[in-house]
Design a protein around this motif. Structure first.
Motif, PDB file in Angstrom:
ATOM      1  N   ARG A 184      59.523 -30.155 -19.324  1.00 49.63           N
ATOM      2  CA  ARG A 184      59.282 -31.137 -18.012  1.00 49.63           C
ATOM      3  C   ARG A 184      59.508 -29.546 -17.219  1.00 49.63           C
ATOM      4  O   ARG A 184      59.106 -29.212 -16.593  1.00 49.63           O
ATOM      5  CB  ARG A 184      61.011 -31.576 -17.672  1.00 49.63           C
ATOM      6  CG  ARG A 184      61.457 -33.154 -18.355  1.00 49.63           C
ATOM      7  CD  ARG A 184      59.583 -33.889 -18.433  1.00 49.63           C
ATOM      8  NE  ARG A 184      59.158 -34.547 -17.800  1.00 49.63           N
ATOM      9  CZ  ARG A 184      58.220 -34.978 -16.565  1.00 49.63           C
ATOM     10  NH1 ARG A 184      57.963 -36.075 -18.263  1.00 49.63           N
ATOM     11  NH2 ARG A 184      57.932 -35.975 -15.666  1.00 49.63           N
ATOM     12  N   LEU A 185      60.317 -28.654 -17.773  1.00 47.76           N
ATOM     13  CA  LEU A 185      60.228 -27.347 -17.021  1.00 47.76           C
ATOM     14  C   LEU A 185      59.027 -26.213 -16.841  1.00 47.76           C
ATOM     15  O   LEU A 185      58.075 -26.104 -15.440  1.00 47.76           O
ATOM     16  CB  LEU A 185      61.173 -26.691 -16.812  1.00 47.76           C
ATOM     17  CG  LEU A 185      62.767 -26.269 -16.674  1.00 47.76           C
ATOM     18  CD1 LEU A 185      63.630 -25.330 -16.960  1.00 47.76           C
ATOM     19  CD2 LEU A 185      63.018 -27.186 -15.529  1.00 47.76           C
ATOM     20  N   ARG A 186      57.987 -26.943 -17.610  1.00 48.54           N
ATOM     21  CA  ARG A 186      57.083 -25.913 -17.957  1.00 48.54           C
ATOM     22  C   ARG A 186      55.734 -26.449 -17.050  1.00 48.54           C
ATOM     23  O   ARG A 186      54.875 -25.556 -16.616  1.00 48.54           O
ATOM     24  CB  ARG A 186      56.528 -26.661 -19.089  1.00 48.54           C
ATOM     25  CG  ARG A 186      57.497 -25.778 -20.607  1.00 48.54           C
ATOM     26  CD  ARG A 186      56.727 -26.043 -21.537  1.00 48.54           C
ATOM     27  NE  ARG A 186      55.276 -24.871 -22.202  1.00 48.54           N
ATOM     28  CZ  ARG A 186      54.538 -25.348 -23.034  1.00 48.54           C
ATOM     29  NH1 ARG A 186      54.353 -26.318 -23.785  1.00 48.54           N
ATOM     30  NH2 ARG A 186      52.837 -24.259 -23.029  1.00 48.54           N
ATOM     31  N   GLY A 187      55.939 -28.072 -16.812  1.00 45.74           N
ATOM     32  CA  GLY A 187      55.089 -28.271 -15.856  1.00 45.74           C
ATOM     33  C   GLY A 187      55.215 -28.780 -14.841  1.00 45.74           C
ATOM     34  O   GLY A 187      54.222 -28.679 -13.878  1.00 45.74           O
ATOM     35  N   LEU A 188      56.581 -27.720 -13.863  1.00 47.26           N
ATOM     36  CA  LEU A 188      56.182 -27.524 -12.118  1.00 47.26           C
ATOM     37  C   LEU A 188      55.995 -26.279 -11.628  1.00 47.26           C
ATOM     38  O   LEU A 188      55.217 -24.856 -13.134  1.00 47.26           O
ATOM     39  CB  LEU A 188      57.422 -26.698 -12.596  1.00 47.26           C
ATOM     40  CG  LEU A 188      59.380 -28.088 -13.139  1.00 47.26           C
ATOM     41  CD1 LEU A 188      59.954 -27.522 -12.323  1.00 47.26           C
ATOM     42  CD2 LEU A 188      58.653 -29.530 -12.479  1.00 47.26           C
ATOM     43  N   PRO A 189      55.191 -26.581 -10.708  1.00 49.99           N
ATOM     44  CA  PRO A 189      54.291 -25.268  -9.874  1.00 49.99           C
ATOM     45  C   PRO A 189      54.863 -24.496 -10.273  1.00 49.99           C
ATOM     46  O   PRO A 189      54.708 -23.225 -10.325  1.00 49.99           O
ATOM     47  CB  PRO A 189      54.083 -25.942  -8.741  1.00 49.99           C
ATOM     48  CG  PRO A 189      54.930 -27.140  -8.664  1.00 49.99           C
ATOM     49  CD  PRO A 189      55.622 -27.846  -9.464  1.00 49.99           C
TER      50      PRO A 189
END
Length: 258
Positions: A15-20
């Protein structure tokens, strides 16, 4: 290897990987994740079950070296039978810099804790700023929280319902924080960023937050909550009925990973 731990940790970090506000690099069997924070524990080499070779370690070191950031590489402990799994790490200058204890319990039967504590979801940028400052202080950082950590908090706020941020408040003051990683598959809800600011410790704040974490996980159909405890957190988690599932060794080039 504890599948429930790696499943939830993998869900959370993905999920963190997808954060800007984050950067990542895909690797065979896993990935590197940078939140931009100068704290080693905010940057991960996530390669569960992989026996690293020199090329893989070099790719990890290059990713974080280009960003000038420390990081952690978790390896399931005990390590007595994992000499091959850690040899390449040691040769590259990474060392066992600290241990976490993986703990789990069911979602029922937790006491409510301090009833004067209000548990509030983090919904606005202002909420996220207060959460970030309280979390940073709760992990004994010096105020104010660094910019990358504030940006991470606001980005995680926007990833509900997978990531649920909550603040514990007494009056208008944020006195504690937690984050739940709530996967859409059967298993455990993961508890992260669980912290109480120093002047409010041992006053029932942590118990109130954990009861809320269990309630929320239960409302999503999850039967257990799982977390990784530092040595200082063990007394509270044990008193709250958590049982140990094993440990994680955090390999790092940094001497300070907690």
């Amino acid at each position: 290897m504890n599948a429930e731990l790696w499943d939830n940790l993998g869900f959370f970090l993905t999920r963190l990987r997808g954060l800007p506000s984050c950067e990542s690099l895909t690797l065979p069997g896993g990935f590197c994740l940078s939140t931009g924070s100068g704290s080693a524990s905010e940057n991960w080499a996530f390669l569960p079950g992989i026996v690293p070779d020199g090329a893989l370690v070099e790719a990890v070191l290059r990713f974080f070296g280009e960003r000038g950031l420390p990081f952690i590489w978790p390896v399931e402990a005990p390590l007595e039978n994992q000499a091959k799994g850690t040899e390449a790490l040691a040769m590259a200058g990474l060392h066992d810099a600290g241990r976490l204890v993986v703990m789990c319990r069911g979602v029922d039967g937790l006491p409510e804790g301090n009833l004067s504590v209000a548990l509030r979801p983090v919904l606005t940028p202002e909420d996220a700023l207060g959460w970030a400052e309280a979390a940073w202080r709760g992990f004994d950082g010096d105020a104010p929280a660094p910019g990358p950590f504030r940006a991470l908090a606001d980005a995680m706020r926007g990833d509900a319902p997978a990531l649920y941020l909550a603040s514990a408040r007494i009056g208008d003051e944020d006195v504690g924080t937690c984050l739940l990683a709530l996967p859409p598959f059967p298993g455990a809800g993961g508890v992260y960023y669980f912290a109480t600011v120093p002047e409010h410790r041992r006053r029932g704040v942590a118990a109130a937050m954990m009861a809320e974490a269990a309630r929320l996980a239960r409302s999503r159909g999850l039967k257990r909550i799982i977390l990784q405890s530092t040595p200082s957190g063990l007394p509270f988690y044990r008193s709250a009925g958590f049982e140990s599932l094993g440990g994680l060794a955090l390999f790092s080039t940094s001497p300070d990973v907690f």
